[in-house]
Write an enzyme that holds these catalytic residues in place. Structure first.
Site, PDB file in Angstrom:
ATOM      1  N   GLY A   1      91.651 -21.122   7.934  1.00 14.85           N
ATOM      2  CA  GLY A   1      91.469 -21.048   9.370  1.00 14.85           C
ATOM      3  C   GLY A   1      91.363 -22.443   9.966  1.00 14.85           C
ATOM      4  CG  LEU A   2      91.007 -24.835  14.321  1.00 11.98           C
ATOM      5  CD1 LEU A   2      91.719 -26.004  13.695  1.00 11.98           C
ATOM      6  CD2 LEU A   2      91.589 -24.511  15.675  1.00 11.98           C
ATOM      7  CG  HIS A   3      88.723 -25.652   7.516  1.00 12.85           C
ATOM      8  ND1 HIS A   3      88.329 -26.632   6.636  1.00 12.85           N
ATOM      9  CD2 HIS A   3      90.039 -25.469   7.317  1.00 12.85           C
ATOM     10  CE1 HIS A   3      89.379 -27.027   5.938  1.00 12.85           C
ATOM     11  NE2 HIS A   3      90.428 -26.341   6.319  1.00 12.85           N
ATOM     12  CB  ALA A   4      85.117 -29.182   9.309  1.00 13.90           C
TER      13      ALA A   4
END
Lengths: 580, 92
Positions: free
Chosen positions: B20-23
């Protein structure tokens, strides 16, 4: 003196005072400031942010090139420190006439609420990163960039974010001990890359340890002694010397074969949880991976991991370890871990419930996805599959047939895989030992998982403090079970590995050699010592001693006889490691 | 009326990375957008946040497969939209 045991995730030993970080304790005072002080206060905050970012960058630069993983984590942390929203929101609060520390705390509380409402655990957990960063900025605001660092100490905490680890000044950190965490948590990754000993999953440590207590920590065995006696401290000094001696010799040791003086050759492999650990496995001389666990891919997310993610992870390990083999264990989790995605009922006794191969056979979709990923990865090197918690032949055959089905499926899709891929059974359940001869006809290899085998054989939950003491690898029943398993395998002409903790403990090595195990798989950091010890042993002597041990009545006698037979050799061996 | 109004572009982008759109992609995004002359917002429907803020981007909690609305405004709006697409649609 009190003893605790967690999971050793970063090798090395340390003795020092405990510095305890209790969770969620940022203390700041609220101060009103006058309108003419506002711009100065914002400037003060901006400077503190810049200083903090610079410190992270400094640590980043100190890290060796090959630690891409940790660098990337720190990079993300640095961006978080310099985040425009953080500065903008804090500045707005300062403009209302408050001090910068208070403003930061207010912003933190707002984000706490936002993050706590996110459905996905990974994203919720990122709040911890923010918290760590705000602590760093506040420390910097106070003009004390290292607020929480003390003189050299063992850091004890519930869990640590990468920001914490930076904040804690590595050169003053003797060791990390955390109550939460696993081999795959940030603490473990960062500790390994900085060469700081670390023990995670040390249940009860926050309750038992008070600030200033003297701790002796072993990051290989996972042992923690609270206010240890003099002898323990002396022993730790020895362990420490041994560790450094070994480390210095690693490059000479890594390529040596694990062969006894009279020519019995064993394969020594590593247990691995993360692709990131591959460099350590290689550095420590692993001849492949004897147990690749990838449960973290399942528990760190809400949905089941997609085939591509599993495949990429496996392929990475397989390619990196080639030409050595990689044994991939299929999913070994209980249904409780999937409550959200599979809608399974809660169980009263999960250890005896729907877990491991049982869960996989029930939830075939999940199992097929993993098997496809494993088979696809087998085109890139030498891969073996093993099923955990096998209790009998039917179960094994069902799983094995599924592998065959998927092979056909892949073949018809024109996808590459190794058609000869070995399929093995883990021996961890007493019933599997009882039918080991039957299983040996169907399996291509056995791998004994001692942690579960001992737990199920003696009916002892090691996590239960009331009975943990009764957990005994040298119990005559355990020794007999291992012998039965090995004999059945060898009669059928298949090899036997051991991949539990027992395989990595020096004391048990002569017993395992004498019991004729073919392969031992352990934490990477235990490999060099075990290998050098095997090279000191005589296979014939080990067999004789084992024959004698198998005639004894109780575990105390076994321990005594073992110490008598190999004690002198072991202490000579230990001395040789640090005087050479 | 002159052609002085800043360029405003909109798009919909699917998050492809497995995690996903993680750090880390959020950090990549912040870095890549840094020098561009454009105000960039990202989110769902009317709930849009500054795409340069990792913090705010993380609060979207965008898992793999999430479709996000992106609004870019300014001289380099096109480049900004392209940059976001490149990073979010990367498989890693």
């Amino acid at each position: 003196m009190k003893t605790l045991r967690g999971v050793g995730v970063s090798a090395g030993v340390a003795v020092g005072p405990a510095h305890v970080i209790f969770p969620g304790h940022i203390k700041v005072t609220r101060t009103r400031i006058s309108p003419e002080e506002i711009e100065g206060e914002i400037e003060r905050l901006t400077r503190a942010i810049r200083t903090t970012a610079r410190e992270i960058r400094k640590l980043q630069e100190k890290l060796p090139e090959n630690l891409g993983e940790v660098r990337a984590i720190l990079e993300a942390q640095r961006f978080l420190v310099e985040d425009p929203s953080l500065l903008r929101e804090a500045s707005e609060i300062i403009r209302q006439g408050f001090n910068a520390e208070w403003a930061l705390l207010k912003v933190l509380r707002r984000y706490e609420k936002v993050f706590s409402e996110l459905p996905d655990e990974y994203f919720r957990e990122r709040f911890r990163d923010l918290e760590g960063i705000v602590e760093m900025i506040i420390a910097s605001l106070r003009g004390d960039a290292r607020l929480r660092t003390v003189e050299k100490a063992v850091i004890v905490a519930r869990d640590l974010s990468p920001a914490d680890t930076v904040n804690l000044k590595p050169e003053n950190t003797l060791a990390f001990v955390t109550e939460a965490g696993s081999r795959t948590s940030h603490t473990a990754i960062v500790a390994r890359s900085l060469g700081i000993p670390a023990v995670v999953a040390a249940k009860g440590v926050l309750e038992e340890v008070s600030p200033g207590d003297l701790l002796a920590v072993d990051g290989t065995t996972g042992e923690i002694f609270i206010n240890p006696e003099k002898e323990i401290i002396r022993e730790f000094e020895e362990r420490n010397r041994r560790f450094h001696k070994l480390k210095a010799r690693l490059h000479q040791v890594a390529h040596l074969p694990a062969v006894t003086r009279d020519g019995r050759r064993l394969s020594l492999r590593a247990n691995l949880d993360l692709p990131e650990e591959i460099p350590y496995a290689r550095e420590y001389g692993a001849e492949g991976i004897g147990l690749l666990r990838t449960e973290y891919l399942y528990v760190s997310r809400k949905e089941l991991p997609p085939e591509e993610l599993l495949f990429e992870t496996y392929r990475q390990v397989v390619e990196a370890m080639a030409p050595h083999p990689v044994t991939i264990r299929t999913l070994d989790l209980g249904g409780d871990k999937f409550a959200s995605s599979l809608a399974l009922p809660e169980e009263i006794n999960p250890a005896l419930g729907l877990r491991a191969i049982r869960l996989c056979l029930r939830e075939e979709g999940l199992f097929r996805t993993q098997l496809r990923a494993i088979l696809r990865a087998s085109a890139y090197g030498k891969v073996k599959i093993m099923f955990p918690m096998i209790s009998g032949v039917t179960e094994f055959l069902r799983a094995r047939n599924l592998v065959e089905e998927i092979k056909q499926e892949l073949a018809s899709e024109g996808v590459a895989f190794d058609p000869e891929i070995p399929v093995g059974a883990m021996i961890e359940v007493p019933s599997a030992v009882a039918v080991a001869d039957l299983l040996a006809r169907e399996a291509d290899f056995f791998s004994i998982g001692t942690n579960d085998l001992i737990q199920y054989t003696l009916a002892i939950d090691r996590g239960n403090q009331e009975v943990a003491e009764l957990y005994e690898p040298l119990h005559p029943a355990v020794l007999r079970f291992i012998r039965t398993t090995v004999e059945a395998a060898h009669r059928a002409g298949i090899p036997v590995a051991m991949c539990g903790e027992m395989a990595g403990e020096l004391l048990y090595v002569p017993v395992l050699v004498g019991l004729e195990l073919d392969e031992l798989s352990m934490n990477p950091q235990s490999l060099p010592e075990v290998k050098l010890f095997i090279r000191e042993l005589s296979f014939q002597r080990c067999q004789e001693v084992v024959a004698q041990l198998l005639r004894l009545t109780c575990q105390d006698e076994v321990r005594e006889a073992l110490a008598e037979a190999f004690g002198p050799l072991m202490s000579r061996f230990s001395r040789s490691l640090w005087f050479e | 009326m002159r052609e002085e109004r800043p360029k405003r572009l909109e798009g919909e982008i699917e998050v492809r990375g497995a995690l996903g759109l993680h750090a880390r992609p959020a950090a990549r995004l912040a870095r890549a957008l840094g020098p561009l002359k454009a105000r960039v917002l990202i989110g769902r429907g009317e709930n849009l946040v500054d795409a340069r803020s990792i913090l705010d981007v993380l609060t979207l909690g965008a898992r793999a497969g999430t479709r996000l609305r992106v609004v870019a405004e300014g001289e380099e709006a096109e480049a900004a939209l392209e940059t976001i697409r490149r990073i979010l649609e990367a498989e890693a």
